[in-house]
Design an enzyme around this catalytic site. Sequence first.
Site, short mmCIF file in Angstrom:
data_model
loop_
_atom_site.label_atom_id
_atom_site.label_comp_id
_atom_site.label_asym_id
_atom_site.label_seq_id
_atom_site.Cartn_x
_atom_site.Cartn_y
_atom_site.Cartn_z
N CYS A 169 -2.96 -2.68 6.19
CA CYS A 169 -3.12 -1.33 6.76
C CYS A 169 -4.48 -1.18 7.42
CB CYS A 169 -2.89 -0.25 5.70
SG CYS A 169 -3.96 -0.36 4.26
N CYS A 209 0.85 -1.18 0.00
CA CYS A 209 0.00 0.00 0.00
C CYS A 209 0.89 1.24 0.00
CB CYS A 209 -0.88 -0.05 1.24
SG CYS A 209 -1.49 1.53 1.82
N GLU A 210 0.65 2.14 -0.92
CA GLU A 210 1.49 3.33 -1.01
C GLU A 210 1.25 4.32 0.12
OE1 GLU A 210 -0.80 6.30 -4.10
OE2 GLU A 210 0.42 4.70 -4.95
N HIS A 211 0.16 4.14 0.86
CA HIS A 211 -0.15 5.08 1.94
C HIS A 211 0.55 4.73 3.25
CE1 HIS A 211 -3.99 5.55 -0.55
NE2 HIS A 211 -3.17 6.53 -0.85
N HIS A 212 0.74 3.43 3.53
CA HIS A 212 1.33 3.03 4.81
C HIS A 212 2.52 2.10 4.66
CE1 HIS A 212 -2.97 3.94 5.63
NE2 HIS A 212 -2.40 4.66 6.59
N HIS A 233 -6.05 -6.00 3.14
CA HIS A 233 -5.08 -4.93 3.33
C HIS A 233 -4.63 -4.89 4.78
CE1 HIS A 233 -5.66 -2.76 -0.59
NE2 HIS A 233 -6.60 -3.67 -0.63
N GLN A 287 -5.04 -0.51 -4.76
CA GLN A 287 -5.64 -1.62 -5.48
C GLN A 287 -6.41 -1.17 -6.72
OE1 GLN A 287 -7.59 -4.52 -2.98
NE2 GLN A 287 -8.95 -5.15 -4.64
#
Length: 181
Positions: free
Chosen positions: A142, A71-74, A140, A112
């Site tokens: 995250c 995940c690019e956020h976490h 996920h 995703q």
Amino acid sequence: MEAVFSDLIQELGEDVTREGLIDTPKRAAAAFRFLNSGYAQSLDNVLNNALFEADTEDMVIVKDIELYSLCEHHLLPFIGKCHVAYLPKGKVIGLSKVARIVEMYARRLQIQERLTKQIADAIQTALQPAGVAVVIEAKHLCMMMRGVEKQNSVMTTSSMLGLFRRQISTRSEFLGLINRK
């Protein structure tokens, strides 16, 4: 990258010189490079000319392709399966190449929704088929390990191109076939 991981471990309050952590920055850097190895690949080198003439127009489905991405956020993993279908127009692709396309895009920092579209667009670019369908189902970490901590949630995304978008019967056939056990 090793120095960054060393700094990160120290910022957590750990001693990077203790026995269990001495080689961790090196191992973490190698793992992170591997988990993001899709950046070093292109559609052309993944396909490696494995396009073949075929006179079939019947649906080709590769289902339950395992995928692992970050995940690019976490920077936490999401793990799931991908189902890919296409309707050939004179060409088919080597079976393993479908999985390799999924892998190439999954091995990048992702969301995703974008991953699903990138896979569909790559198959469309490679084959120019009458249609492409991609469905991804993933868990996920995250969402499971932090935040709302929901252990059994699954995200499903789809991208439908060509006849899969325009013809409900084609889309329904695909969805029915991937949901068969």
